[in-house]
Design a protein around this motif. Structure first.
Motif, PDB file in Angstrom:
ATOM      1  N   GLU A 172      14.283  21.903  25.926  1.00  0.00           N
ATOM      2  CA  GLU A 172      13.923  21.033  24.804  1.00  0.00           C
ATOM      3  C   GLU A 172      12.634  20.268  25.092  1.00  0.00           C
ATOM      4  OE1 GLU A 172      15.472  17.231  22.189  1.00  0.00           O
ATOM      5  OE2 GLU A 172      16.930  18.276  23.454  1.00  0.00           O
ATOM      6  N   LEU A 173      12.501  19.737  26.303  1.00  0.00           N
ATOM      7  CA  LEU A 173      11.276  19.007  26.648  1.00  0.00           C
ATOM      8  C   LEU A 173      10.059  19.926  26.645  1.00  0.00           C
ATOM      9  CD1 LEU A 173      12.509  16.609  29.464  1.00  0.00           C
ATOM     10  CD2 LEU A 173      11.834  16.005  27.132  1.00  0.00           C
ATOM     11  N   VAL A 174      10.216  21.134  27.157  1.00  0.00           N
ATOM     12  CA  VAL A 174       9.122  22.102  27.145  1.00  0.00           C
ATOM     13  C   VAL A 174       8.738  22.426  25.705  1.00  0.00           C
ATOM     14  CG1 VAL A 174       8.492  24.497  27.692  1.00  0.00           C
ATOM     15  CG2 VAL A 174       9.594  23.066  29.430  1.00  0.00           C
ATOM     16  N   ASP A 175       9.738  22.640  24.840  1.00  0.00           N
ATOM     17  CA  ASP A 175       9.473  22.923  23.424  1.00  0.00           C
ATOM     18  C   ASP A 175       8.743  21.766  22.744  1.00  0.00           C
ATOM     19  OD1 ASP A 175      10.672  25.408  23.598  1.00  0.00           O
ATOM     20  OD2 ASP A 175      12.553  24.784  22.632  1.00  0.00           O
ATOM     21  N   ARG A 176       8.949  20.559  23.250  1.00  0.00           N
ATOM     22  CA  ARG A 176       8.304  19.375  22.674  1.00  0.00           C
ATOM     23  C   ARG A 176       6.954  19.070  23.330  1.00  0.00           C
ATOM     24  NH1 ARG A 176      11.172  15.952  19.481  1.00  0.00           N
ATOM     25  NH2 ARG A 176      13.316  16.502  18.994  1.00  0.00           N
ATOM     26  N   GLY A 177       6.499  19.944  24.236  1.00  0.00           N
ATOM     27  CA  GLY A 177       5.162  19.824  24.792  1.00  0.00           C
ATOM     28  C   GLY A 177       5.045  19.251  26.194  1.00  0.00           C
ATOM     29  N   ALA A 178       6.158  18.904  26.826  1.00  0.00           N
ATOM     30  CA  ALA A 178       6.098  18.363  28.192  1.00  0.00           C
ATOM     31  C   ALA A 178       5.957  19.501  29.199  1.00  0.00           C
ATOM     32  CB  ALA A 178       7.347  17.546  28.502  1.00  0.00           C
ATOM     33  N   GLU A 179       5.240  19.228  30.275  1.00  0.00           N
ATOM     34  CA  GLU A 179       5.140  20.175  31.381  1.00  0.00           C
ATOM     35  C   GLU A 179       6.230  19.808  32.379  1.00  0.00           C
ATOM     36  OE1 GLU A 179       1.227  20.627  33.047  1.00  0.00           O
ATOM     37  OE2 GLU A 179       0.307  20.510  31.058  1.00  0.00           O
ATOM     38  N   VAL A 180       7.300  20.595  32.388  1.00  0.00           N
ATOM     39  CA  VAL A 180       8.485  20.291  33.187  1.00  0.00           C
ATOM     40  C   VAL A 180       8.603  21.314  34.310  1.00  0.00           C
ATOM     41  CG1 VAL A 180      10.979  19.873  33.106  1.00  0.00           C
ATOM     42  CG2 VAL A 180       9.589  19.437  31.067  1.00  0.00           C
ATOM     43  N   SER A 181       8.944  20.824  35.505  1.00  0.00           N
ATOM     44  CA  SER A 181       9.140  21.722  36.640  1.00  0.00           C
ATOM     45  C   SER A 181      10.296  22.673  36.368  1.00  0.00           C
ATOM     46  CB  SER A 181       9.455  20.912  37.905  1.00  0.00           C
ATOM     47  OG  SER A 181      10.801  20.430  37.857  1.00  0.00           O
ATOM     48  N   GLU A 182      10.389  23.673  37.197  1.00  0.00           N
ATOM     49  CA  GLU A 182      11.582  24.512  37.162  1.00  0.00           C
ATOM     50  C   GLU A 182      12.757  23.679  37.662  1.00  0.00           C
ATOM     51  OE1 GLU A 182      11.752  27.530  35.826  1.00  0.00           O
ATOM     52  OE2 GLU A 182       9.617  27.351  35.369  1.00  0.00           O
ATOM     53  N   VAL A 183      13.956  24.104  37.349  1.00  0.00           N
ATOM     54  CA  VAL A 183      15.157  23.419  37.836  1.00  0.00           C
ATOM     55  C   VAL A 183      15.229  23.600  39.348  1.00  0.00           C
ATOM     56  CG1 VAL A 183      17.692  23.373  37.751  1.00  0.00           C
ATOM     57  CG2 VAL A 183      16.369  23.710  35.643  1.00  0.00           C
ATOM     58  N   PHE A 184      15.622  22.543  40.041  1.00  0.00           N
ATOM     59  CA  PHE A 184      15.729  22.590  41.505  1.00  0.00           C
ATOM     60  C   PHE A 184      16.909  21.747  41.960  1.00  0.00           C
ATOM     61  CE2 PHE A 184      13.008  18.963  40.571  1.00  0.00           C
ATOM     62  CZ  PHE A 184      13.449  17.988  41.440  1.00  0.00           C
ATOM     63  N   HIS A 185      17.243  21.904  43.229  1.00  0.00           N
ATOM     64  CA  HIS A 185      18.246  21.053  43.873  1.00  0.00           C
ATOM     65  C   HIS A 185      17.727  20.700  45.261  1.00  0.00           C
ATOM     66  CE1 HIS A 185      19.400  25.113  45.220  1.00  0.00           C
ATOM     67  NE2 HIS A 185      19.916  24.538  46.291  1.00  0.00           N
ATOM     68  N   ASP A 186      18.322  19.695  45.865  1.00  0.00           N
ATOM     69  CA  ASP A 186      17.913  19.287  47.205  1.00  0.00           C
ATOM     70  C   ASP A 186      18.458  20.293  48.215  1.00  0.00           C
ATOM     71  OD1 ASP A 186      16.844  17.309  49.176  1.00  0.00           O
ATOM     72  OD2 ASP A 186      18.963  17.242  49.740  1.00  0.00           O
ATOM     73  N   ALA A 187      17.583  20.795  49.062  1.00  0.00           N
ATOM     74  CA  ALA A 187      18.000  21.788  50.065  1.00  0.00           C
ATOM     75  C   ALA A 187      19.076  21.243  50.993  1.00  0.00           C
ATOM     76  CB  ALA A 187      16.789  22.258  50.868  1.00  0.00           C
ATOM     77  N   GLY A 188      19.063  19.941  51.238  1.00  0.00           N
ATOM     78  CA  GLY A 188      20.076  19.322  52.092  1.00  0.00           C
ATOM     79  C   GLY A 188      21.365  19.020  51.356  1.00  0.00           C
ATOM     80  N   GLY A 189      21.353  19.203  50.037  1.00  0.00           N
ATOM     81  CA  GLY A 189      22.565  19.027  49.249  1.00  0.00           C
ATOM     82  C   GLY A 189      22.915  17.593  48.901  1.00  0.00           C
ATOM     83  N   VAL A 190      21.965  16.667  49.083  1.00  0.00           N
ATOM     84  CA  VAL A 190      22.307  15.266  48.850  1.00  0.00           C
ATOM     85  C   VAL A 190      21.539  14.685  47.672  1.00  0.00           C
ATOM     86  CG1 VAL A 190      22.432  12.975  49.878  1.00  0.00           C
ATOM     87  CG2 VAL A 190      22.854  14.969  51.285  1.00  0.00           C
ATOM     88  N   PHE A 191      20.264  14.432  47.850  1.00  0.00           N
ATOM     89  CA  PHE A 191      19.468  13.708  46.868  1.00  0.00           C
ATOM     90  C   PHE A 191      18.019  14.143  47.029  1.00  0.00           C
ATOM     91  CE2 PHE A 191      17.682   9.769  44.991  1.00  0.00           C
ATOM     92  CZ  PHE A 191      18.509   9.659  43.881  1.00  0.00           C
TER      93      PHE A 191
END
Length: 145
Positions: free
Chosen positions: A81-100
């Motif tokens: 939705e944000l991309v469709d509205r014109g924002a440059e959004v990163s790909e989805v990611f997670h923390d490699a350590g599994g925390v934050f």
């Protein structure tokens, strides 16, 4: 106590207002008392907390607000939705350590958290001034939240 407003430092009030309105944020206020003071308040859809920016609202450097969180139930849908509205959004990611997630891009692993673990999947974007936002997927809240 409830967090009501977060001040976002911007260089160009109208540019910032246009950016956030294009994301679908509700305009709550735009008040000026002459050329030397203006305050704009907008609220993300579904949020009880708003942002404020303007002319002579803060002495903070434009773009210095970082780590601003927007909570979503579906990270891919929110990102799309944000991309469709014109924002440059990163790909989805997670923390490699599994925390934050760490500051910047350190420790990022590609894709959502394994099993879409609640609190574990993120995407990031910035406004035109460089104020940094994170989408965080929360499907099940921790007890007491």
């Amino acid at each position: 106590m409830k967090l009501e407003v977060v001040v976002i430092p911007v260089a160009d009030v109208d540019r910032a207002k246009g950016f956030y309105k294009a994301l679908g944020w509700r305009e709550d206020a735009d008040f000026a008392t002459g050329d030397d003071f203006r305050v704009v308040q907008l609220t993300p859809p579904g949020s009880a907390c708003s942002i404020i920016f303007g002319t002579r609202v803060t002495a903070a450097e434009p773009g210095s607000a970082q780590g601003l969180y927007l909570i979503v139930k579906d990270i891919e849908a929110a990102r799309a939705e944000l991309v469709d509205r014109g924002a440059e959004v990163s790909e989805v990611f997670h923390d490699a350590g599994g925390v934050f997630p760490h500051a910047g891009t350190e420790g990022r692993a590609s894709g959502p958290a394994p099993g879409h673990k609640s609190y574990g999947s993120f995407a990031s974007f910035s406004d035109p001034d460089g104020n940094g936002w994170l989408l965080q997927e929360i499907t099940t809240r921790l007890p007491g939240r």
